[in-house]
Design an enzyme around this catalytic site. Structure first.
Site, PDB file in Angstrom:
ATOM      1  N   CYS A 136       2.325  17.080  13.572  1.00 38.94           N
ATOM      2  CA  CYS A 136       2.141  17.263  15.013  1.00 38.94           C
ATOM      3  C   CYS A 136       0.717  17.677  15.364  1.00 38.94           C
ATOM      4  O   CYS A 136       0.294  17.507  16.511  1.00 38.94           O
ATOM      5  CB  CYS A 136       3.111  18.315  15.539  1.00 38.94           C
ATOM      6  SG  CYS A 136       4.817  17.786  15.470  1.00 38.94           S
TER       7      CYS A 136
ATOM      8  N   GLU B 113      -0.584  19.341   6.236  1.00 38.87           N
ATOM      9  CA  GLU B 113      -0.846  19.666   7.631  1.00 38.87           C
ATOM     10  C   GLU B 113      -1.325  21.106   7.701  1.00 38.87           C
ATOM     11  O   GLU B 113      -0.881  21.963   6.918  1.00 38.87           O
ATOM     12  CB  GLU B 113       0.431  19.508   8.474  1.00 38.87           C
ATOM     13  CG  GLU B 113       0.226  19.939   9.924  1.00 38.87           C
ATOM     14  CD  GLU B 113       1.366  19.550  10.855  1.00 38.87           C
ATOM     15  OE1 GLU B 113       2.468  19.242  10.366  1.00 38.87           O
ATOM     16  OE2 GLU B 113       1.135  19.556  12.079  1.00 38.87           O
TER      17      GLU B 113
ATOM     18  N   ASN C 156       1.694  10.051  14.859  1.00 37.45           N
ATOM     19  CA  ASN C 156       2.533  10.819  13.925  1.00 37.45           C
ATOM     20  C   ASN C 156       4.004  10.504  14.153  1.00 37.45           C
ATOM     21  O   ASN C 156       4.454   9.412  13.835  1.00 37.45           O
ATOM     22  CB  ASN C 156       2.232  12.319  14.054  1.00 37.45           C
ATOM     23  CG  ASN C 156       3.189  13.157  13.236  1.00 37.45           C
ATOM     24  OD1 ASN C 156       3.466  12.815  12.095  1.00 37.45           O
ATOM     25  ND2 ASN C 156       3.712  14.232  13.793  1.00 37.45           N
ATOM     26  N   GLU C 157       4.704  11.423  14.734  1.00 44.30           N
ATOM     27  CA  GLU C 157       6.166  11.272  14.846  1.00 44.30           C
ATOM     28  C   GLU C 157       6.499  10.778  16.256  1.00 44.30           C
ATOM     29  O   GLU C 157       7.221  11.431  16.986  1.00 44.30           O
ATOM     30  CB  GLU C 157       6.781  12.647  14.591  1.00 44.30           C
ATOM     31  CG  GLU C 157       8.226  12.662  14.245  1.00 44.30           C
ATOM     32  CD  GLU C 157       8.665  14.088  13.898  1.00 44.30           C
ATOM     33  OE1 GLU C 157       8.635  14.945  14.801  1.00 44.30           O
ATOM     34  OE2 GLU C 157       9.016  14.338  12.744  1.00 44.30           O
TER      35      GLU C 157
HETATM   36  O1  AHR Z   1       6.350  19.230   8.977  1.00 42.86           O
HETATM   37  C1  AHR Z   1       6.412  19.960  10.151  1.00 42.86           C
HETATM   38  C2  AHR Z   1       6.487  19.082  11.395  1.00 42.86           C
HETATM   39  O2  AHR Z   1       7.668  18.342  11.396  1.00 42.86           O
HETATM   40  C3  AHR Z   1       5.417  18.035  11.506  1.00 42.86           C
HETATM   41  O3  AHR Z   1       4.261  18.529  12.060  1.00 42.86           O
HETATM   42  C4  AHR Z   1       6.041  17.012  12.413  1.00 42.86           C
HETATM   43  O4  AHR Z   1       5.564  15.714  12.166  1.00 42.86           O
HETATM   44  C5  AHR Z   1       7.515  17.166  12.154  1.00 42.86           C
HETATM   45  O5  AHR Z   1       8.222  17.301  13.340  1.00 42.86           O
END
Ligand code: AHR
Length: 655
Positions: A241, A47, A372-373
């Site tokens: 994120c 990322e 993603n999350e």
């Molecule tokens: O790895 C850091 C962050 O942690 C990522 O962007 C997110 O997916 C998670 O909350």
């Protein structure tokens, strides 16, 4: 037959001073190989956080090269070594590129050198003896001034200078090569006009000539090398994120990251302002590392590409903005087009764009992450729509779906139930927790349903202090807890198909998040103990799971001993991973059941007396595996398990 006793001479003094744990027996059922392990099991998560892309992997050394930051001169300062008079103005009339319209006008009264200096990304890293390629878009406005390009060390020493002249009245590209006379991690670049007149300048760029695979405008060689040395089975990109954006307008849109770099529109990085305690006002995305480059990187290092697309949801920790379901078509189309970009023939609309960028052959993408999350019913509704469209057109692509940020959260259970009912392919689990969580969850997947969706442990890292603490360290204790957890993933490789530590990279002077797998300064990449754990698992994967049982741990004695084992079919090698996360040495009697002949092998051990030990730029290999030849005399042998250690044993076996 007498069991082989393998000693660690360097450790015997330390071990002698400690009471030992009781000896254990490790039985490996080599005669009962189980499920096949995904060849892409151990991967990497990338990322653009912690200056991972701009100021990191993307080797551009000039910050704000196009003057597109909201403060157009951020990263730049005026420079007038001999107090010459001149003017710097930021303009946007008649730009060189309308996607990135700002540029600077330098005007000089001809009384000496006058211009701008760029600070790079917390300095510019230069190496003596190496070449640096400078380029600029320029046009002459008045007079016949020349342009002096200079490199200065952190202490102000001039390291090299070149001159560009004969500027046309139209925008053109001008280039030159610099050779700094010294190595300096904190240099800066000066762009100075000489002689009366004016020049417009844009896209001021400096790259090391030595990039990964020596590609012009490419990636930082030391960082990619560290990644390649991991042997990742897959590379997940671009996050994280960052895929979501804090609002939808700032989401990651892969289509905006293709084509000539000058056309790629700058976007603020969400980690610019996410953490008030770690602000990074100069953090933006140039997209010089875009989707084509990600796919190319995967191909270079033999990792399967795993792109993640926005699913119509902005970060739920931020705005939680949702794209209404009846407007989701654009997002779904982006996902469909991405498959065509990666895999379609060069004659298809998106395949043609890939071919135009120099890669007519498909990238052979097999997986795609939807969101993603994310969490909640809003995610499930959107995932369902994506899955329907993608499965209809590309049934061969495995889809990764989200289960929120934390396995202990009710939202996780909710997601699993819904996704199971939808027959999701692979569910992405995330866990950032204290080392104890990882030790305690080493058996988590023993209890998972075998016939449901598969698991992708897509983000995890042990936090030495607390989640989001700036004091978190990449210490041995965290690395051992991750190793213990990974033995559980490996033993359950029929259910857990993939795993990746997160985040991957962090710049020592520009990070927002800690811990991270690799730390960089402007010249070098530092490998953490956690990195070595990942590398040992990936390089010693094996093809099939072997059942393994640890016995003889007396009740009441700490049970922080963990094991997993696999069989490498091609070489007929048993691979055994053993974690002793206690402060006491132990001895394991290993029994390779079903084996009559053993042959040469190796033993790799990572350990330290100090659980808090970390690697540093001064002592980069303080905690790193040491490898020795290891040849047991029989299928039953003894092996020492030093205190605080992770060991990987490889033994050739025959019937
Ligand atoms: O790895 C850091 C962050 O942690 C990522 O962007 C997110 O997916 C998670 O909350």
């Amino acid at each position: 037959m007498k069991p082989t006793r393998f000693l660690f001479p360097a450790l015997s003094f330390f071990a002698a001073g400690l009471a030992s744990l009781s000896a254990v027996t490790v039985t490996v059922r080599v005669d009962q190989p189980g499920a096949a392990i995904n060849p892409a099991m151990w991967g990497a998560f990338f990322e653009d956080i912690n200056f991972g892309a701009d100021g990191g992997l993307y080797a551009e050394l000039v910050k704000n090269r196009g003057f597109e930051f909201p403060e157009p001169l951020m990263g730049w300062s005026t420079l007038s070594p001999s107090l010459a008079k001149g003017q710097v103005t930021v303009r946007e009339d008649g730009p060189f590129n309308s996607n990135n319209p700002h540029y600077v006008r330098l005007q000089s009264e001809g009384t000496g050198l006058f211009g701008l200096s760029n600070e790079g990304f917390r300095g510019i890293g230069l190496r003596q003896g190496e070449a640096y390629e400078f380029s600029v878009r320029a046009r002459a406005i008045a007079g016949k001034p020349t342009l002096k390009i200079q490199l200065y060390g952190g202490d102000g020493t001039l390291l090299d200078t070149i001159e560009l002249k004969d500027f046309s009245a139209d925008w053109r590209k001008y280039t030159g090569t610099l050779h700094p006379k010294d190595t300096d991690p904190k240099a800066h670049l000066a762009v100075l006009i000489e002689g009366k007149g004016g020049l417009d300048l844009d896209f001021v760029s400096l790259f090391p000539a030595r990039t990964w695979q020596n590609r012009a405008g490419g990636l930082r060689a030391d960082m990619v090398q560290a990644l390649a040395d991991l042997h990742p089975g897959f590379l997940r990109f671009p996050g994280g994120c960052i895929v979501e954006g804090s609002v939808l307008a700032r989401r990651y849109q892969w289509k905006n990251t293709l084509g000539p770099v000058e056309d790629r529109k700058l976007l603020i990085n969400r980690w610019n302002y996410e953490f008030l305690h770690r602000p990074a006002p100069d953090y933006f995305q140039s997209f010089g590392l875009g989707f084509f480059e990600y796919f190319q990187l995967c191909e270079d290092i033999g990792a399967q590409p795993l792109p993640i697309v926005n699913c119509g949801m902005a970060c739920q920790f931020n705005s939680n903005e949702l794209c209404p379901l009846d407007q989701l078509g654009t997002y779904i189309q982006d996902a469909l087009d991405l498959v065509e970009f990666a895999n379609g023939p060069a004659t298809s609309a998106w395949g043609a764009k890939r071919a135009a960028m120099g890669h007519p052959a498909p990238f052979n993408m097999k997986m795609l992450g939807i969101g993603n999350e994310q969490w909640g019913i809003q995610y499930i509704e959107r995932y369902e729509m994506f899955a329907k469209a993608l499965k209809e057109k590309y049934p061969e692509i495995s889809l990764i779906s989200a289960a929120g940020p934390d396995p202990a959260d009710p939202r996780f259970k909710f997601a699993w139930e819904k996704l199971r009912a939808l027959h999701a392919d692979i569910i992405d689990e995330h866990s950032y927790a204290l080392p104890n969580w990882f030790f305690d969850n080493a058996h988590r997947y023993d209890r998972y349903e075998r016939n449901g969706p598969k698991v992708f442990m897509g983000e995890y890292a042990a936090q030495s202090v607390a989640v989001l603490s700036t004091k978190n360290k990449n210490n041995l204790e965290c690395a051992l807890s991750e190793a213990a957890f990974l033995t559980g993933l490996e033993r359950n490789a029929d259910v857990v198909r993939m795993a990746s530590y997160a985040p991957l990279f962090a710049h020592v002077d520009a990070w927002q998040w800690t811990p991270n797998l690799l730390w960089t300064d402007n010249l070098t990449t530092l490998r953490t103990p956690n990195y070595h754990v990942q590398r040992l698992f990936a390089q010693n994967r094996g093809d099939r799971i072997l059942p393994v049982a640890l016995t003889e741990i007396p009740p009441g004695e700490t049970s922080r001993l963990y094991a997993s084992s696999t069989l490498d079919d091609a070489t007929g090698t048993v691979i055994l991973k053993l974690v002793n996360a206690t402060g006491k040495p132990s001895t394991a009697t290993v029994n390779l059941a079903g084996v009559s002949k053993v042959s040469r092998g190796t033993l790799m051990v990572m350990q330290s007396a100090d659980l808090q030990a970390v690697n540093s730029f001064e002592s980069p290999d303080l905690v790193a595996p040491r490898e020795t030849p290891f040849t047991p005399s029989a299928s039953k042998f003894e092996i020492s398990l030093p205190a605080n250690s992770f060991s990987v044993v490889r033994v050739g076996v025959g019937k």
